[in-house]
Design a protein around this motif. Sequence first.
Motif, short mmCIF file in Angstrom:
data_model
loop_
_atom_site.label_atom_id
_atom_site.label_comp_id
_atom_site.label_asym_id
_atom_site.label_seq_id
_atom_site.Cartn_x
_atom_site.Cartn_y
_atom_site.Cartn_z
N LEU A 25 45.64 59.73 119.37
CA LEU A 25 44.19 59.55 119.43
C LEU A 25 43.64 59.02 118.11
N LEU A 26 44.19 59.47 117.01
CA LEU A 26 43.72 58.96 115.71
C LEU A 26 44.02 57.47 115.56
N THR A 27 45.21 57.06 115.91
CA THR A 27 45.61 55.66 115.70
C THR A 27 45.18 54.76 116.84
N GLY A 28 44.97 55.31 118.03
CA GLY A 28 44.62 54.50 119.18
C GLY A 28 45.82 53.78 119.78
N THR A 68 46.81 61.30 105.83
CA THR A 68 47.66 60.11 105.91
C THR A 68 46.98 59.04 106.73
N TYR A 69 46.43 59.42 107.87
CA TYR A 69 45.74 58.47 108.73
C TYR A 69 44.56 57.82 108.00
N CYS A 70 43.77 58.64 107.33
CA CYS A 70 42.56 58.11 106.66
C CYS A 70 42.90 57.18 105.50
N THR A 71 44.11 57.26 104.98
CA THR A 71 44.47 56.40 103.85
C THR A 71 45.43 55.28 104.23
N TRP A 72 45.82 55.20 105.49
CA TRP A 72 46.72 54.13 105.92
C TRP A 72 46.01 52.79 105.85
N HIS A 73 46.66 51.83 105.28
CA HIS A 73 46.10 50.47 105.22
C HIS A 73 47.08 49.53 105.90
N PRO A 113 34.53 54.61 111.96
CA PRO A 113 35.21 54.77 110.67
C PRO A 113 36.25 55.89 110.79
N ARG A 114 37.29 55.82 109.98
CA ARG A 114 38.42 56.74 110.11
C ARG A 114 38.03 58.22 110.03
N ARG A 115 37.19 58.59 109.09
CA ARG A 115 36.85 60.01 108.96
C ARG A 115 36.00 60.48 110.15
N GLN A 116 35.12 59.62 110.66
CA GLN A 116 34.35 59.99 111.84
C GLN A 116 35.27 60.16 113.04
N ARG A 117 36.20 59.24 113.18
CA ARG A 117 37.15 59.31 114.29
C ARG A 117 37.98 60.58 114.17
N ALA A 118 38.44 60.89 112.97
CA ALA A 118 39.24 62.10 112.76
C ALA A 118 38.41 63.34 113.11
#
Length: 169
Positions: A25-28, A68-73, A113-118
């Motif tokens: 769910l985090l990565t889609g 890790t998810y929030c910092t993945w580029h 945005p990643r943090r909102q999604r998380a």
Amino acid sequence: MKPSDPEFQEFAEAANLPLLRTARLLTGDWHLGQDLLQVTLTKVYLRWSQADRWDSPTGYARTVMVNTYCTWHRRRWRHELPRERLPDRAGERDTADTVATTDALARALADLPRRQRAAVVLRYYDDLSVEQAARALQCPPGTVMSLTFRALARLRQSADLHDTAVEGR
């Protein structure tokens, strides 16, 4: 008493499916979710000797995963994925509406945005309390509420979700 490798293996087997669902769910994306889970478990394993200090190994792993998810580029693959075997036909019941809704939700989540999604995934999929999500995100509970509020407002405005809801009527 320090945790051992067999204890880590037991933890990893028990936590694998719930953490994989969260990662997906985090990565889609199922495959990126598997990658995120593997990176998470590797990081947790490297700190496993400190597990006796953690309130919950699963909670710690979830925190590692979110960070890790929030910092993945990493670039996302947006093309066809090879399949071992092509299906001959659709299932017995028509699942087009379910697939369309799931796809629309995945696209809408991907736009956050990643943090909102998380925050949304932790609160509504993993069913964590605000306090538990705050620990996983390493932020105050008020920040979780704010992130969740903003994310839900954006999801309500999502054209993808609106179009799917109108078509489903």
